[in-house]
Design an enzyme around this catalytic site. Structure first.
Site, short mmCIF file in Angstrom:
data_model
loop_
_atom_site.label_atom_id
_atom_site.label_comp_id
_atom_site.label_asym_id
_atom_site.label_seq_id
_atom_site.Cartn_x
_atom_site.Cartn_y
_atom_site.Cartn_z
CG ASP A 14 -15.33 1.28 18.12
OD1 ASP A 14 -14.49 2.21 18.50
OD2 ASP A 14 -16.48 1.65 17.73
CG HIS A 205 -20.28 2.49 14.65
ND1 HIS A 205 -19.76 1.41 14.65
CD2 HIS A 205 -19.97 3.52 15.54
CE1 HIS A 205 -18.57 1.46 15.55
NE2 HIS A 205 -18.49 2.68 15.97
CB CYS A 238 -12.44 6.41 19.06
SG CYS A 238 -11.18 6.51 17.79
CG ASN A 247 -19.17 1.00 20.19
OD1 ASN A 247 -17.97 0.69 20.49
ND2 ASN A 247 -19.37 1.24 18.72
N1 COA Z 1 -1.03 -2.53 9.24
C1 COA Z 1 0.38 -2.56 9.73
N2 COA Z 1 1.30 -1.64 9.56
C2 COA Z 1 1.10 -0.78 8.41
C3 COA Z 1 -0.09 -0.46 8.05
C4 COA Z 1 -1.04 -1.59 8.37
N3 COA Z 1 -2.38 -1.40 7.87
N4 COA Z 1 -0.13 0.39 7.19
C5 COA Z 1 1.08 0.92 7.16
N5 COA Z 1 1.80 0.23 8.06
C6 COA Z 1 3.38 0.31 8.47
C7 COA Z 1 3.93 0.68 7.07
O1 COA Z 1 4.38 -0.58 6.47
C8 COA Z 1 5.33 1.37 7.89
O2 COA Z 1 6.05 0.46 8.37
P1 COA Z 1 7.50 0.78 8.73
O3 COA Z 1 7.76 1.88 9.48
O4 COA Z 1 8.20 -0.48 9.16
O5 COA Z 1 8.21 0.81 7.24
C9 COA Z 1 4.59 2.17 8.99
O6 COA Z 1 3.46 1.53 9.31
C10 COA Z 1 4.27 3.62 8.44
O7 COA Z 1 3.79 3.70 7.15
P2 COA Z 1 3.06 4.80 6.69
O8 COA Z 1 2.18 4.39 5.53
O9 COA Z 1 3.78 6.19 6.90
O10 COA Z 1 1.62 5.18 7.69
P3 COA Z 1 1.38 5.86 9.03
O11 COA Z 1 2.37 5.87 9.93
O12 COA Z 1 1.14 7.23 8.50
O13 COA Z 1 0.16 5.40 9.61
C11 COA Z 1 -2.14 4.01 9.51
C12 COA Z 1 -1.08 5.09 8.85
C13 COA Z 1 -3.41 4.07 8.67
C14 COA Z 1 -1.25 2.64 9.28
C15 COA Z 1 -2.07 4.33 10.88
O14 COA Z 1 -2.48 5.74 11.11
C16 COA Z 1 -3.35 3.65 11.46
O15 COA Z 1 -3.00 2.12 11.65
N6 COA Z 1 -4.49 4.14 11.76
C17 COA Z 1 -5.39 3.31 12.47
C18 COA Z 1 -6.09 4.05 13.55
C19 COA Z 1 -7.05 3.29 14.27
O16 COA Z 1 -7.20 2.05 14.30
N7 COA Z 1 -8.18 3.99 14.51
C20 COA Z 1 -9.51 3.45 15.01
C21 COA Z 1 -10.30 2.78 14.01
S1 COA Z 1 -11.18 3.55 12.94
ZN ZN Z 2 -16.99 3.56 16.94
#
Ligand code: COA
Ligand code: ZN
Length: 310
Positions: A14, A205, A238, A247
Site C-alpha cells: 500500500d 485498515h 492509493c 496508512n
Molecule cells: N498481473 C499481471 N498482469 C495481468 C493481471 C495480473 N494480475 N491481470 C491481467 N493482466 C494482464 C493480462 O494478461 C493482459 O495482458 P496483455 O495485454 O499482455 O494481454 C492485460 O493485463 C490486460 O488484461 P485485462 O484482463 O483486460 O485487465 P485490465 O487491463 O482490465 O486490468 C487489472 C485489470 C485488475 C489487472 C488491473 O486493473 C490491476 O492490476 N489493478 C490493480 C490496481 C491496484 O493495484 N490497486 C491498488 C490495490 S487495491
Molecule cells: Zn489502503
C-alpha cells in the site's frame, strides 16, 4: 479478549505502490529486513497486479522468490483477479488478499470491473484458494467512503462481508481507503461484524487522511479486533483513490498499543531504523508522530548534557 495484537505491515504494498520513485527489489528487501528486525511478523509484501496499472509492483514475483521464508513471518500478497492469484501461488504465496471495493466506480477505476463482476471474481478466487490450500483474506476497500461516490452505507459492507465469508474467506479486512471514517462509524461496522463472525476473523485498515486513524484503530480494538494493517512511517496512498494519504503509521499504532498494555512484540527503536531505511529508498521524509516526540526528547537530553558539561 487477548492482549496480543497483530500489526500487519502493508508499507511495501500500500505504501510503495504510490511512490513516484521506483524502489528496486534490493531496497524492498532491505526494508523487509529492518521491519523483521524490529519484530514485525506479518507483512503484505507486494501485489500481483498489472505492471501497467502499478509499475512499482512489477517485481512481485522476483521479490516473493527472495523473501526470508524461514524468519517466522506471515507473508501476504494482494491479488486482484485469477491471473494475479496464479502468479502469487507460482511465486510461493500461502496467503492471498483479494480486493473488492464497496462501490461501482471504485471497482471500475481500481480493477476495471463492475461491482458485480468483481464480486464474482473474488468469490471464484476465494473458493479456488480454499481448494488449493491457500489462505484467502478479503479486503473490503472504500468501506466508509468512496472518492467517486461519497458516503458508503454500512449495509453495503455487511452484505459484501457476508458474501466473502460465505465463499470461504478466512478473514475480512475492512479498509477505510480514503480515511474518511470516524470512530462512531468504525465502532458500528466492527461491532456488527464481530457479533456475526467473531472479532478474530476481522482486520482493520485505516488511512490517516484526516488524522482519525489512531482513534479509529482504538474504536476497532474496543470491538475486539486484534489485527491492524499499518504502514512504516505512514508511507502510502492509493493511485486510484485521489486525495487518499498514507496508512496509519506502524510506529504510532505500536506505541499506542504498547502504552495501553497490549503486546505487539515490536520495538519502536527497530521501527525507527526501518523508517530511516524507507526514507532512504523513497527519498522522502517519513515518520509517525511518536518519532517526532522521541527526537525532541533526545534533543532536550543532548542540550541538557552539553549545558552541564560547560
Ligand atoms: N498481473 C499481471 N498482469 C495481468 C493481471 C495480473 N494480475 N491481470 C491481467 N493482466 C494482464 C493480462 O494478461 C493482459 O495482458 P496483455 O495485454 O499482455 O494481454 C492485460 O493485463 C490486460 O488484461 P485485462 O484482463 O483486460 O485487465 P485490465 O487491463 O482490465 O486490468 C487489472 C485489470 C485488475 C489487472 C488491473 O486493473 C490491476 O492490476 N489493478 C490493480 C490496481 C491496484 O493495484 N490497486 C491498488 C490495490 S487495491
Ligand atoms: Zn489502503
Amino acid at each position: 479478549m487477548s492482549d496480543r495484537v497483530i500489526v500487519n505491515e502493508v508499507g511495501l504494498r500500500d505504501g510503495l505502490q504510490n511512490q513516484p520513485r521506483h524502489v528496486p527489489v534490493e531496497g524492498k528487501l532491505e526494508m523487509l529486513d529492518a521491519l523483521i528486525a524490529a519484530g514485525i511478523r506479518s507483512i503484505e509484501a507486494t501485489s500481483f497486479v498489472s505492471p501497467k496499472a502499478v509499475p512499482q509492483m512489477a517485481d512481485a514475483s522476483e521479490l516473493y522468490g527472495r523473501l526470508p521464508l524461514d524468519a517466522g513471518v506471515n507473508f501476504e500478497a494482494l491479488v486482484p483477479n485469477e491471473k494475479g492469484y496464479e502468479r502469487a501461488v507460482a511465486a510461493g504465496a500461502k496467503t492471498v488478499a483479494l480486493v473488492l471495493a464497496s462501490t461501482e466506480e471504485m471497482n471500475q477505476k481500481n480493477i476495471g470491473m463492475s461491482l458485480e463482476r468483481a464480486t464474482e471474481v473474488n468469490i471464484a478466487v476465494i473458493k479456488r484458494a480454499n481448494r488449493e490450500g491457500i489462505k484467502p483474506r478479503s479486503y473490503i476497500s472504500t468501506a466508509v467512503g468512496c472518492p467517486y461516490e461519497g458516503d458508503v452505507a454500512p449495509e453495503v459492507v455487511f452484505d459484501i462481508a457476508a458474501r466473502m465469508f460465505e465463499a470461504g474467506a478466512a478473514e475480512v479486512a475492512v479498509a477505510d481507503t480514503i480515511g474518511s471514517g470516524d470512530p462512531a462509524q468504525v465502532k458500528f461496522i466492527f461491532e456488527t461484524l464481530a457479533k456475526r463472525y467473531g472479532p478474530e476473523r476481522l482486520a482493520a485498515h485505516f488511512h490517516d487522511t484526516r488524522g482519525l486513524a489512531l482513534a479509529n484503530s482504538w474504536a476497532a480494538l474496543e470491538c475486539g479486533v486484534r489485527k491492524f494493517d499499518t504502514s512504516i512511517g505512514g508511507l502510502g496512498g492509493c493511485p486510484f483513490a485521489p486525495g487518499a494519504t498514507g496508512n496509519v503509521a506502524t510506529e504510532d499504532v505500536v506505541h499506542m498499543l504498547e502504552r495501553s498494555g497490549f503486546e505487539t512484540g515490536i520495538e519502536i527503536e527497530g521501527l525507527r531504523k526501518a523508517v530511516a531505511v524507507a526514507e532512504k529508498h523513497t527519498e522522502q521524509k517519513l515518520g509517525g508522530r511518536v518519532l517526532s516526540w522521541i527526537e525532541s526528547q533526545e534533543r532536550r537530553k543532548q542540550a541538557k548534557a552539553s549545558a552541564a558539561a560547560e
